[in-house]
Design an enzyme around this catalytic site. Structure first.
Site, PDB file in Angstrom:
ATOM      1  N   ARG A 117       0.828  -1.218   0.000  1.00  0.00           N
ATOM      2  CA  ARG A 117       0.000   0.000   0.000  1.00  0.00           C
ATOM      3  C   ARG A 117       0.857   1.261   0.000  1.00  0.00           C
ATOM      4  O   ARG A 117       0.547   2.235   0.694  1.00  0.00           O
ATOM      5  CB  ARG A 117      -0.942   0.030   1.199  1.00  0.00           C
ATOM      6  N   ARG A 143      -7.126  11.060  -6.789  1.00  0.00           N
ATOM      7  CA  ARG A 143      -8.338  10.271  -6.569  1.00  0.00           C
ATOM      8  C   ARG A 143      -9.567  11.173  -6.712  1.00  0.00           C
ATOM      9  O   ARG A 143     -10.568  10.775  -7.302  1.00  0.00           O
ATOM     10  CB  ARG A 143      -8.303   9.641  -5.181  1.00  0.00           C
ATOM     11  N   ARG A 157      -4.064   6.572   0.404  1.00  0.00           N
ATOM     12  CA  ARG A 157      -4.616   7.792   1.005  1.00  0.00           C
ATOM     13  C   ARG A 157      -3.683   8.527   1.951  1.00  0.00           C
ATOM     14  O   ARG A 157      -3.933   9.675   2.293  1.00  0.00           O
ATOM     15  CB  ARG A 157      -5.923   7.450   1.729  1.00  0.00           C
ATOM     16  N   TYR A 183     -14.614 -12.467  -0.462  1.00  0.00           N
ATOM     17  CA  TYR A 183     -15.393 -11.261  -0.809  1.00  0.00           C
ATOM     18  C   TYR A 183     -16.577 -11.618  -1.709  1.00  0.00           C
ATOM     19  O   TYR A 183     -17.660 -11.063  -1.575  1.00  0.00           O
ATOM     20  CB  TYR A 183     -14.501 -10.221  -1.501  1.00  0.00           C
ATOM     21  N   ASP A 217      -6.664  -3.219  -7.922  1.00  0.00           N
ATOM     22  CA  ASP A 217      -7.179  -3.843  -6.709  1.00  0.00           C
ATOM     23  C   ASP A 217      -7.494  -5.306  -6.971  1.00  0.00           C
ATOM     24  O   ASP A 217      -7.830  -5.686  -8.101  1.00  0.00           O
ATOM     25  CB  ASP A 217      -8.428  -3.126  -6.195  1.00  0.00           C
TER      26      ASP A 217
END
Ligand code: CP3
Length: 344
Positions: free
Chosen positions: A25, A38, A29, A151, A75
């Site tokens: 990562r 973004r 953010r 998921y 992702d």
């Protein structure tokens, strides 16, 4: 590929006085320049499917910290989205996938041309490789079938591990069909990333922890080996890194696979154990608790030094034991990189 890269040399088994470094990562953010792009893209998914902006985001942490490897900005949930499950990210509630996959509707997800939908991702790889310094490696990646399946089955981040594990006993044929389907798609997806310019690939099995032995073997170790074999059949020179998070001593099963060039260890693993039981089989990567980088200062440096010392006489790639969180101060990351390179 004859690229002179500290990262690829470590995967090839070279011991280096200053190991190569990149971070899980590393784009995200915690970086103000990421937040800006973004916003410009509109949403996280639009960013992932915009090769110009996704490539820029991939390069941001390399420019800022001079890291030895870039990781493709994408992702693990783009595959289920391309298979026909609609992916959204609610504010503060993580990913949502709808409809959930079931034995009744699985056939509908088989029919999609996943690689065609994901073509922008390969364009991101091409652009990034072209813009990246030749001494820096570009890492492609995908989610491991089990983690992606959690998921797809829950429609969100796993809240009830028992409910998902139960599938293995309740309907093993369905679970196997899903894992096999994801494995086949993942082989094609990673091979396409390599053909577009990725120098190595990493498979993230974030939810492998806590599975009992036969289940882990069936849903994680076996499928990851199969995917790595599918990659190596097409691209024998491309290294494969596995990240089975939370598996403890079962990490040795992954490290012993002939297809495993690198094994990324999580922050909960005893690094001395990893040095003793994994380093003889593969290049170990990672281990640093991402939260200690929020703290920074001497505590962060001590934690980094501990890893450098333990892995000083074996091939090693410095990294975290999981991804940076949005609270991470970028100054601490810069200080960590300077420290690793002996400047501070
Ligand atoms: O810099 C990089 O690491 C490259 C890009 C990357 C992302 N996700 C971008 C991302 C990579 C390699 C991933 C992998 C990923 N995605 C994993 C496996 C590794 C891990 O962290 O365990 C998993 C489980 C996912 C699924 C996922 N994607 C979740 C659970 C979330 C929401 C949680 C969160 O952090 O917001 C995402 C969103 C996501 N993927 C973000 C980023 C930068 C945040 C999106 C945003 O901008 O809001």
């Amino acid at each position: 590929m004859t690229r002179q890269s500290k990262f690829l040399s470590a995967l090839a088994g070279e011991v280096q006085a200053i190991p190569p470094v990149w971070f899980m990562r590393q784009a995200g953010r915690y970086l103000p320049e990421y937040r800006k792009l973004r916003t410009k893209a509109g949403s996280f998914l639009e960013l992932c499917f915009n090769p110009e902006l996704a490539s820029e985001v991939t390069l941001q942490p390399i420019r800022r910290f001079d890291l030895d490897a870039a990781i493709l900005f994408a992702d693990i949930l783009l595959i289920p989205d391309a298979m026909g499950q609609n992916l959204t990210f609610g504010e503060g509630e993580g990913p949502r996938l709808a409809p959930v996959i079931t034995p009744e509707n699985i056939d509908r997800f088989r029919r999609q041309d996943v690689l065609k939908t994901l073509a922008p991702v390969f364009e991101t790889v091409r652009r990034t490789r072209a813009a990246l310094d030749p001494t820096k490696a570009l890492i492609g990646f995908a989610g491991a079938p089990w983690t992606v399946a959690t998921y797809m089955l829950a429609g969100q981040s796993m809240r009830d591990p028992a409910a998902l594990r139960e599938w293995y006993y309740r309907d093993p044929a369905f679970l196997k069909t899903l894992i096999d389907l994801l494995s086949e798609i993942t082989i094609d997806y990673l091979n396409a990333q390599i053909e577009a310019g990725a120098d190595a690939v990493q498979l993230f099995d974030t939810w492998a922890g806590g599975l009992p032995w036969p289940v882990l073997n069936a849903v994680s170790v076996g499928p990851l080996n199969k995917i790595a074999q599918g990659v190596k059949k097409a691209h024998p020179e491309t290294p494969v890194i596995l990240f089975p998070k939370g598996v403890g001593e079962k990490a040795a099963e992954y490290a012993m696979l002939a297809t495993c060039d690198g094994l990324s260890i999580d922050y909960g693993m005893n690094p001395a154990w990893a040095r003793g039981y994994l380093s003889g089989h593969t290049t170990v990567q990672g281990g640093l608790d991402p939260l200690v980088v929020i703290k920074g200062g001497e505590e962060m440096k001590r934690a980094a030094d501990n890893l450098l010392k333990i892995f000083s006489d074996v091939p090693y790639i410095f990294n975290l034991g999981h991804g940076f969180t949005p609270e991470t101060p970028p100054e601490n990351v810069a200080a960590l990189v300077r420290h690793l390179r002996g400047a501070e």
